[in-house]
Design an enzyme around this catalytic site. Structure first.
Site, PDB file in Angstrom:
ATOM      1  N   CYS A 297      -4.210  -5.950   3.409  1.00  0.00           N
ATOM      2  CA  CYS A 297      -5.313  -5.241   2.757  1.00  0.00           C
ATOM      3  C   CYS A 297      -5.749  -5.970   1.489  1.00  0.00           C
ATOM      4  O   CYS A 297      -6.914  -5.894   1.094  1.00  0.00           O
ATOM      5  CB  CYS A 297      -4.919  -3.806   2.448  1.00  0.00           C
ATOM      6  SG  CYS A 297      -3.424  -3.639   1.451  1.00  0.00           S
ATOM      7  N   HIS A 891      -1.784  -0.273  -1.909  1.00  0.00           N
ATOM      8  CA  HIS A 891      -2.853  -0.521  -0.946  1.00  0.00           C
ATOM      9  C   HIS A 891      -4.113  -0.960  -1.679  1.00  0.00           C
ATOM     10  O   HIS A 891      -4.428  -0.456  -2.760  1.00  0.00           O
ATOM     11  CB  HIS A 891      -3.127   0.760  -0.150  1.00  0.00           C
ATOM     12  CG  HIS A 891      -4.169   0.596   0.914  1.00  0.00           C
ATOM     13  ND1 HIS A 891      -4.052  -0.329   1.943  1.00  0.00           N
ATOM     14  CD2 HIS A 891      -5.353   1.236   1.115  1.00  0.00           C
ATOM     15  CE1 HIS A 891      -5.120  -0.242   2.724  1.00  0.00           C
ATOM     16  NE2 HIS A 891      -5.920   0.693   2.242  1.00  0.00           N
TER      17      HIS A 891
END
EC number: 3.4.19.12
Length: 982
Positions: A297, A891
């Site tokens: 990510c 994330h």
């Protein structure tokens, strides 16, 4: 097991020391060892010079290798996340591991943590131990709900995985099988290269692999490939890009003939398999997600920000990069990074896909930057820095870089020096990246000795802005009071980040009411004092996972008094063999500190020790109270006259037992490592029953109960003749000679318990019990927010260089801790701002989650520019990279403004959704992309050729020709539209 003499320990030390220097070789196996166990072993063998005095001390004997501190799940043997080499674990080659196991064994039921050495990099190869394996989910085509998880090395091949799956699902050898890579909801990819490794195939953490076997009719359930077509006729297969089919169709027939197990086209390093979601073809250009390849990510976020940087994307979509590819630049990547990035951008802006899989680009990045080759979480900003530099070198218009002799300012005007610096820069660096992202700042260094001033102008590609550091941190500690009836209490204290142990004691004092000078702070690990801290030691050495115990004492440890503080360990005796009379011991329970008079009898010391443990040591006499606990009168123990508040008067008979001697408990004195050692004195030995005496002053009226046996014996360890004198006459008098007895984890009093007596009288559950203070549930209040201008001001604030990074003064001819100041001189068309949220130190990793308030539009940078002719400097936000979570994990996502419709969108891996401006400013914002307003047009693209020609003048502050005509009229209007950040 080697508990032996000094020679054996020296051999261990020398052999392991040599093996730690073993070079990494691809394919070799190395083993992880918990750093805490390894540090204990180093003490035991005297590995470092400061450990020599403990060499061979049985009380620092490390015991079996214990890696439980590294494991998240002991059943699956999976590792905790974000472990750091040398901080959390030590790596040893196979030979070293085998030696340690032969000497110490491994804790029962624990499996070795073995890892392979893998090779990374394309041009510069380097090896690394693959600490974290790739976890794959395995299932059968006929039953995808039955998922089995296994971990593999990146060096393992597809063939090895297939064999493992055949074993797991009991597939007969005669059955033909083939493997599929399944991701997203209904996307499949054939894995038809058995010799490819997991790394080559681009398989990532959590990837699902499906094994398919032919049915009874000899057909593949997922369908077969028509010979007349190069397109798979599978209703369940995603649409494959035409480029991948054309590249692989020619190999199709030959592949079938070579291996009937794999009937689909082969592929070149999985390069061109990019899939769109079935049934979706007409997407808005740029609104294309990126599949997560397993912790990628960070890469997806960076790509989305760059993809939505209009001038850069237009440059690639218009194929301008093809004329500027620099294949011969030794600092570049032979144009591979630029070509791979261009291919990805074209797919994302084609309008054909709702998401694509950037595996080809990821592979290219990993080839040239091995740090990004795995599938572990990385820093988005670090990848951005690599991409901008890599694209620059691949597209550098300078084919042969000239040698430039750098000059110091030497008092020349800033404008002259800045112009010279920029011209020198573009003589060696001239690319689309320089055109769009490069600016210039001024650096001023002043020598503190000779006042020499050094001024340089340096280019930058992005601004890394510091955030005001957290000045405090929260620590959880346990307070052990002098009152032996009081359970330890857990507190949460707020302490300065850059503070010392005294600060911790002061904070704890405000909650507990105990004076700071009456506290001793310790770190307890594995039933021993790992450290006993001095008051001036830094708090940075205390890590989050440390068990910190603070002991209340009746004296100030630094004062000369008639009392001393002694660390006490608990040991359980055991016999090595049934026929041997030689005993060993193992530590148990929690160690503690006790304050005793400098002159004390052995009996009185025994009584004080037993009273200190009365909360969890049961009664030793059948006539004791019915509750079975040792009689402790709180009035006496708290308000008494003795050390630790314990009354000095007491009958030894109450502290002894009528338990009969047996063979297992006759030997009450444990031999030291060296029988002639002067560092360990044994107290309460075999003749104690005959000499349980105390002083004349304190023993009046007391009966001597020599027939009763004590619960434990004790030994002084690492206390020499200068520390203690033990007079073994009728009085058995102990005299602590030093005025200030050293207090550290190396010198202690060990209480040796017979196993039967320990089992009967020592309540381990009660010993471990503790209470919680209300502060544990307290959440510190954080500052609401700060403005972006505060970060910029901090960036331009004068600072003194640290001792670890001094400046070499050409005048003094020495390195000096000079003062340094940075100032902004010129800004690029696209300004990238990196908010430095992560901080690192030897002992600590931290993330600053402060909310930074930044403008969405009209960011006026004129306040921070020292160049009077800098030109336009108002910016609008175009993209933001976000990071959610803590250090080493979390994330990444991105907000970006589409250049075609001018709307904001949220990019979360393969998902793309609309966003509002109210969502953009958050604590997660990590990297900001701003575009200068004068470069924005209806399409978001500005004439780059103009920027190339006028780049030098823009950087040095000279106005453009077109600017000269309109500056007077437009500057006032533009400045009115800007929202100043001051």
């Amino acid at each position: 097991m080697a508990e032996g003499g000094v020679v054996d320990l020296e051999t261990q030390r020398s052999e392991v020391s040599a093996l730690l220097k073993t070079p990494l070789r691809r394919g070799d196996t190395w083993y992880l060892i918990d750093s805490r166990w390894f540090k204990q072993w180093k003490k035991y063998v005297g590995f470092d010079s400061w450990d020599k005095y403990q060499m061979g001390d049985q009380n620092v004997y490390p015991g079996p290798i214990d890696n439980s501190g590294l494991l998240k799940d002991t059943d699956t043997q999976s590792l905790k996340e974000h472990l750091i080499d040398e901080l959390d674990y030590i790596l040893l080659p196979t030979e070293g591991w085998n030696k340690l196991v032969s000497w110490y064994s491994v804790v029962e039921s624990q499996q070795p943590i073995a890892r392979k050495v893998v090779e990374q990099g394309m041009f510069v190869k380097h090896c690394k131990v693959e600490v974290y394996l790739t976890e794959l989910k395995l299932c059968e085509n006929g039953n995808m709900n039955n998922v089995v998880t296994r971990r593999f090395s990146k060096a393992d091949t597809i063939d090895m995985i297939e064999k493992e799956m055949r074993t797991i699902f009991s597939i007969p050898d005669e059955k033909e099988t083939r493997l599929w890579n399944k991701y997203m909801s209904n996307t499949f990819e054939p894995l038809n290269k058995p010799e490819s490794t997991i790394q080559d195939a681009g398989l990532y953490q959590g990837q699902m692999l499906v094994i398919e076997q032919k049915n009874q009719e000899g057909q593949w359930p997922r369908g077969s490939m028509p010979k007349s077509s190069g397109i798979p006729n599978f209703s369940t297969l995603p649409k494959i890009s035409p480029s991948s089919l054309s590249n692989n169709y020619n190999n199709f027939n030959s592949r079938i003939m070579k291996n009937s197990n794999y009937c689909l086209p082969s592929y070149a390093a999985y390069k061109n398999y990019e899939y769109s979601e079935p049934g979706r073809h007409n997407e808005q250009p740029g609104l294309c997600g990126l599949s997560n390849l397993g912790n990628t990510c960070f890469m997806n976020s960076a790509i989305q920000c760059l993809s939505n940087t209009p001038p850069l994307t237009e440059y690639f979509l218009n194929d301008k990069y093809q004329d500027e590819l620099n294949m011969d630049n030794p600092l570049g990547m032979r144009g591979e990074i630029a070509k791979s990035y261009a291919e990805l951008i074209k797919q994302m802006w084609s309008g054909k896909y709702s998401y694509v899989t950037p595996r080809a680009f990821k592979t290219q990045v990993g080839r040239f930057a091995p740090q990004f080759s795995g599938y572990q979480q990385q820093d988005c900003q670090e990848l951005l820095a690599f991409l901008l530099d890599g694209l620059h070198e691949d597209l550098n218009r300078i084919r042969k870089k000239p040698y430039i002799q750098l000059k110091d300012a030497d008092g020349r005007p800033d404008k002259v020096v800045a112009e010279e610096a920029w011209e020198n820069h573009i003589k060696r660096n001239d690319s689309i990246i320089v055109d769009i992202f490069h600016g210039l700042f001024k650096s001023t260094l002043v020598c503190p000795e000779c006042s020499k001033i050094s001024v340089t102008f340096d280019p930058f590609c992005y601004l890394t802005l510091p955030l005001p550091m957290k000045k405090e941190r929260a620590l959880e500690v346990y307070l052990v009071r002098m009152d032996p009836l009081a359970k330890p209490m857990q507190y949460k204290v707020i302490v300065p980040k850059i503070g010392n142990i005294m600060d911790l004691c002061t904070a704890l004092s405000s909650l507990s009411g105990i004076a700071p000078e009456k506290m001793v702070v310790t770190d307890i690990y594995n039933h021993r004092f790992h450290r006993i801290f001095a008051m001036d030691e830094n708090l940075s050495s205390i890590m989050e996972r440390d068990d910190i115990y603070v002991f209340e004492t009746s004296i100030n440890r630094t004062e000369d008094t008639e009392q001393v503080i002694i660390p006490v360990y608990l040991r359980e005796k055991f016999r090595h063999t049934s026929y041997s009379h030689h005993h060993g011991s193992t530590l148990f329970g929690q160690p503690f500190l006790i304050t005793v008079p400098r002159n004390i009898t052995e009996d009185k010391l025994y009584n004080l020790l037993l009273l200190r443990m009365c909360r969890y040591v049961k009664a030793t006499n059948d006539t004791e109270e019915n509750d079975g606990s040792l009689h402790c009168n709180k009035e006496h123990t708290v308000n008494g006259n003795g050390p630790n508040g314990i009354h000095e008067e007491g009958s030894p008979s109450e502290m002894e037992t009528d338990e009969p001697d047996d063979e297992s408990s006759q030997d009450q004195e444990l031999p030291s490592e060296n029988e002639n050692s002067q560092s360990e004195d044994s107290v309460g030995g075999d003749n104690d029953s005959e000499n349980g005496l105390c002083t004349e002053d304190t023993c009046k009226g007391q009966s001597v109960t020599g027939q009763k046996k004590r619960l434990f014996t004790f030994q002084f360890s690492n206390l020499g003749s200068s520390d203690i004198t033990y007079i073994k006459d009728d009085t058995k008098y102990i005299r602590f000679d030093e005025r200030q007895l050293r207090l550290d984890e190396r010198s202690y009093l060990a209480l040796d318990w017979d196993p039967k007596l320990k089992k009967k009288f020592f309540d381990e559950n009660a010993a471990e019990d503790f209470e919680k203070h209300e502060s544990v549930d307290f959440t510190p209040q954080k500052k609401a927010f700060m403005k972006l201008k505060d970060c910029i001001e901090l960036f331009t604030t004068k600072e003194k260089l640290g001792a670890e990074d001094p400046w070499y003064c050409p005048n003094c001819k020495e390195h000096q801790q000079a003062t340094k100041k940075l100032d902004l001189w010129s800004l690029p068309p696209v300004l990238v701002v990196h908010l430095k949220r992560f901080s690192y130190s030897r002992y600590m990793r931290d993330k600053l989650d402060t909310l930074v308030d930044f403008p969405i539009s009209d960011l006026d940078m004129s306040t921070f520019l020292i160049n009077p002719n800098a030109g336009p400097c108002c910016y609008n936000l175009i993209a933001v990279s976000n990071h959610y979570g803590g250090m080493g994990g979390g994330h990444y996502t991105a907000f970006a403004k589409n250049k075609d419709d001018g709307k904001w969108y949220y990019f979360d891996d393969s998902s793309v959704s609309t966003a509002s401006e109210e969502q953009i400013v958050s604590k997660a914002a990590y990297v900001l992309f701003y575009q200068r307003q004068d470069t924005i047009t209806g399409t978001g693209f500005f004439p780059l050729d103009k920027e190339v020609k006028q780049g030098a003048s823009a950087a040095t502050g000279a106005p453009h020709e077109s600017d000269e005509e309109s500056n007077e009229d437009e500057n006032d209007i533009e400045n009115e539209n800007c929202m100043h950040t001051n």
